[in-house]
Design an enzyme around this catalytic site. Structure first.
Site, PDB file in Angstrom:
ATOM      1  N   ASP A   4      35.418   0.522  46.016  1.00 22.76           N
ATOM      2  CA  ASP A   4      35.713   0.165  47.403  1.00 22.76           C
ATOM      3  C   ASP A   4      35.817  -1.344  47.586  1.00 22.76           C
ATOM      4  OD1 ASP A   4      35.639   2.877  48.403  1.00 22.76           O
ATOM      5  OD2 ASP A   4      33.492   2.806  48.004  1.00 22.76           O
ATOM      6  N   ASP A  20      34.278  -1.604  40.109  1.00 22.79           N
ATOM      7  CA  ASP A  20      33.836  -1.059  41.382  1.00 22.79           C
ATOM      8  C   ASP A  20      35.087  -0.488  42.063  1.00 22.79           C
ATOM      9  OD1 ASP A  20      32.086  -0.665  43.691  1.00 22.79           O
ATOM     10  OD2 ASP A  20      33.152  -2.359  44.589  1.00 22.79           O
ATOM     11  N   ASP A  66      33.587  -6.589  44.342  1.00 19.39           N
ATOM     12  CA  ASP A  66      33.727  -7.425  45.533  1.00 19.39           C
ATOM     13  C   ASP A  66      32.402  -7.775  46.201  1.00 19.39           C
ATOM     14  OD1 ASP A  66      33.378  -5.574  48.354  1.00 19.39           O
ATOM     15  OD2 ASP A  66      33.517  -4.530  46.447  1.00 19.39           O
TER      16      ASP A  66
END
Length: 219
Positions: A9, A7, A179
């Protein structure tokens, strides 16, 4: 080849490039400041809470691309990369990418943020493969609409399966670093999920399931 999937961001970046792009458009006077800020911030809170309506958000986020000429957008993006993205890049994240690169693995970013924003970020990180939400382009200009499946939640699995099929690759041995609770569908799909700078909900899930937890962000 084994895949190392990231991922973007708040995983490889210390911040959210999608939200930061919206703030950058406000700061440069491209969009109506206070109105846009309120909606941008609310959509981000919805994302963090796991309740984002992706269709509503993309209608909002892609509209500025349709309202500006491509040449102007490219100049804005160059400034955005220098002023906002570069400070978000963590040495620990680059070191993680390099470890997978040195093992000869295929590097891939998969992100809900649109390709216009993320393509130069992937290039800056030296990651040659990118699956992102695709803004529709007609006659060389953005329309403000989405092309294909948004790369979000279960849509990440759909888009990744299409990507794998095109390349005759598999998820055997793959790692996925994220995250966000929003990435639970894909984290549950890969053999090696890694909760990376996890939000509270993902941290709890990782503890419960025995997934590794990795912190790449400096204080």
């Amino acid at each position: 080849m084994t895949l190392a999937i990231f991922d973007l961001d708040n995983t490889l970046l210390h911040g959210d490039s999608d939200h930061a792009w919206g703030q950058f458009l406000i700061d440069t006077g491209v969009v109506d400041g206070e109105r846009y800020r309120q909606r941008n911030d609310q959509f981000y809170r919805d994302y963090e809470a796991g309740r984002l309506d992706i269709e509503q958000y993309l209608a909002f986020a892609l509209e500025p691309l349709a309202s500006q000429k491509p040449a102007i957008l490219r100049k804005l993006r160059e400034r955005f990369m220098q002023e906002r993205v570069e400070p978000m890049i963590e040495p620990a994240a680059e070191a993680l990418i390099n470890r997978h690169r040195e093992r000869g693995e295929t590097l891939l970013i998969i992100t809900a943020t649109n390709r216009f924003v993320t393509e130069p970020i992937a290039a800056r990180l030296g990651i040659p493969n990118l699956i992102a939400t695709e803004p529709e382009v007609v006659d060389g200009a953005f329309t403000g609409r989405v092309a294909g499946t948004p790369c979000f939640r279960d849509g990440k699995i759909t888009r990744l399966e299409e990507w794998l099929l095109d390349r005759s690759e598999t998820l055997d041995g793959a790692h996925f670093y994220s995250d966000s609770r929003n990435d639970l569908p894909l984290l549950e799909t890969v053999p090696n999920p890694v909760a990376t700078n996890p939000d509270p909900a993902l941290r709890d899930t990782a503890h419960h399931r025995g997934w590794p937890i990795l912190d790449l962000q400096s204080p």
